[in-house]
Design a protein around this motif. Structure first.
Motif, PDB file in Angstrom:
ATOM      1  N   ILE A   1      10.920   6.882   2.996  1.00 42.42           N
ATOM      2  CA  ILE A   1      11.140   8.178   3.652  1.00 42.42           C
ATOM      3  C   ILE A   1       9.880   8.608   4.397  1.00 42.42           C
ATOM      4  O   ILE A   1       9.940   9.072   5.542  1.00 42.42           O
ATOM      5  N   VAL A   2       8.726   8.434   3.742  1.00 42.90           N
ATOM      6  CA  VAL A   2       7.451   8.797   4.371  1.00 42.90           C
ATOM      7  C   VAL A   2       7.218   7.941   5.612  1.00 42.90           C
ATOM      8  O   VAL A   2       6.847   8.446   6.681  1.00 42.90           O
ATOM      9  N   ALA A   3       7.443   6.642   5.480  1.00 44.13           N
ATOM     10  CA  ALA A   3       7.236   5.734   6.612  1.00 44.13           C
ATOM     11  C   ALA A   3       8.146   6.093   7.780  1.00 44.13           C
ATOM     12  O   ALA A   3       7.714   6.109   8.944  1.00 44.13           O
TER      13      ALA A   3
ATOM     14  N   MET B   1       0.827  -1.208   0.000  1.00 45.10           N
ATOM     15  CA  MET B   1       0.000   0.000   0.000  1.00 45.10           C
ATOM     16  C   MET B   1       0.864   1.262   0.000  1.00 45.10           C
ATOM     17  O   MET B   1       0.581   2.233  -0.699  1.00 45.10           O
ATOM     18  N   PHE B   2       1.943   1.252   0.807  1.00 42.81           N
ATOM     19  CA  PHE B   2       2.810   2.428   0.873  1.00 42.81           C
ATOM     20  C   PHE B   2       3.424   2.742  -0.486  1.00 42.81           C
ATOM     21  O   PHE B   2       3.490   3.897  -0.899  1.00 42.81           O
TER      22      PHE B   2
ATOM     23  N   TYR C   1       2.218  -0.852  10.961  1.00 43.43           N
ATOM     24  CA  TYR C   1       2.563   0.541  11.224  1.00 43.43           C
ATOM     25  C   TYR C   1       1.408   1.277  11.905  1.00 43.43           C
ATOM     26  O   TYR C   1       0.237   0.925  11.750  1.00 43.43           O
ATOM     27  N   GLU C   2       1.775   2.318  12.628  1.00 41.33           N
ATOM     28  CA  GLU C   2       0.808   3.258  13.181  1.00 41.33           C
ATOM     29  C   GLU C   2       1.408   4.656  13.080  1.00 41.33           C
ATOM     30  O   GLU C   2       2.635   4.809  12.986  1.00 41.33           O
ATOM     31  N   PHE C   3       0.553   5.660  13.081  1.00 41.46           N
ATOM     32  CA  PHE C   3       1.057   7.025  12.993  1.00 41.46           C
ATOM     33  C   PHE C   3       1.788   7.402  14.282  1.00 41.46           C
ATOM     34  O   PHE C   3       1.368   7.029  15.379  1.00 41.46           O
ATOM     35  N   LYS C   4       2.863   8.132  14.118  1.00 40.49           N
ATOM     36  CA  LYS C   4       3.565   8.647  15.286  1.00 40.49           C
ATOM     37  C   LYS C   4       2.683   9.658  16.003  1.00 40.49           C
ATOM     38  O   LYS C   4       1.827  10.301  15.393  1.00 40.49           O
TER      39      LYS C   4
END
Length: 321
Positions: free
Chosen positions: A12-14, A1-2, A26-29
């Motif tokens: 870089i986004v991750a 998906m990323f 993953y989860e948002f910081k």
């Protein structure tokens, strides 16, 4: 998906916005787990030079990820969750097994269409009569879109007139409403301040206008890409002829009866876009009222629609524009 959303920049986004709490999960910081925080992070991050030219697409991609959920946690009780609106449209829902999907569908239907019906009705019967008694004005309820099942019965009980816009049918299974079947207790309009004008709607989607041209206008020919005065006249005539108590028309739709007034791009005539919080009510008519008052042709076109529908004031002379 990323990789689909961010291409070669996905790592870089991750690394900047997400926390990998276990492998491939993953989860948002914390510092970027809301839309506002994401915007701030994109603009202030020391590494912003890496995505400078793709800032908008990265922001949209992160917003999509943030909204790609099926349940919303209760802010006051972390053990409770609520189904998000249109949860079936998310990829998170589509990735679930069939049993989980069916369970969520039942919860969704119960939450939005069953358990709160009585509350909506009780509050309406408590609040609306007070509001109606405060003024001699004729009240109109905006009963479009997704509404509780009790809305129409309550409006009928309180003698409230409803709103009908042809492209937003109130009957399930219809793509376009039929003005000739509207109830007397309605206001009919081809558009309003909260949606695109008739011209912008027509010219905005080829598939929609083609279906309308065939099913409503009844033509087997190809639908014109422009919303011509002939098309406008047909649609306006439908609304003038409707049984609705009131037929109300935005000035933009009436002026579209004449090519002279359609030089400006149709999209610029929208008064308000409710989906865009930065779209402000700054619409201004591009011609003066004095010039319209001098235009006998447009006056005659509008007068003909009024008189032919029987909506002219009884006894008033209409032989002059």
């Amino acid at each position: 998906m990323f990789q689909e959303k961010f291409g070669s920049l996905w790592t870089i986004v991750a690394a900047n916005f997400l926390h990998e709490y276990q492998k491939h999960c993953y989860e948002f910081k914390e510092e970027c787990n809301t839309e506002k925080k994401i915007i701030t992070k994109i603009k202030t991050s020391p590494e912003k030079s890496l995505w400078l030219e793709k800032e908008d697409s990265i922001q949209r991609g992160l917003f999509d990820l943030l909204q790609n959920i099926v349940l919303i946690r209760d802010p006051e009780d972390s053990t409770k969750y609520y189904p998000r609106f249109n949860l079936e449209d998310t990829s998170s829902f589509r990735d679930l097994d069939e049993h989980s999907k069916n369970v969520l569908r039942r919860l969704y239907h119960d939450y939005y269409f069953v358990r709160q019906e009585n509350l909506w009705r009780q509050n309406a019967l408590k609040t609306l009569p007070v509001l109606l008694d405060c003024s001699d004005m004729l009240a109109c309820g905006e009963d479009l879109g997704l509404i509780p099942a009790c809305v129409h019965p309550v409006m009928l009980e309180l003698a409230l007139i409803g709103l009908r816009i042809q492209r937003m049918p109130s009957e399930p299974g219809l793509e376009f409403d039929i003005p000739s079947k509207y109830s007397y207790m309605t206001v009919c309009a081809p558009s309003c301040h909260d949606c695109s004008t008739l011209r912008a709607w027509w010219e905005g989607d080829e598939g929609t206008r083609s279906r309308f041209y065939k099913t409503v206008i009844g033509s087997d020919k190809e639908a014109p890409s422009r919303c011509t005065p002939e098309v406008v006249n047909f649609i306006l005539q439908q609304h003038f002829d409707a049984p609705s108590m009131w037929a109300i028309f935005p000035l933009q739709d009436l002026l579209a009866l004449k090519d002279k007034y359609t030089a400006r791009p149709a999209a610029e005539e929208t008064i308000n876009d409710p989906t865009n919080p930065r779209h402000y009510w700054r619409f201004r008519l591009h011609v003066s009222l004095e010039s319209i008052l001098e235009d006998k042709d447009i006056q005659a076109s509008i007068k003909n629609l009024v008189t032919s529908s029987g909506r002219s004031f009884p006894g008033k002379k209409t032989d002059k524009a």
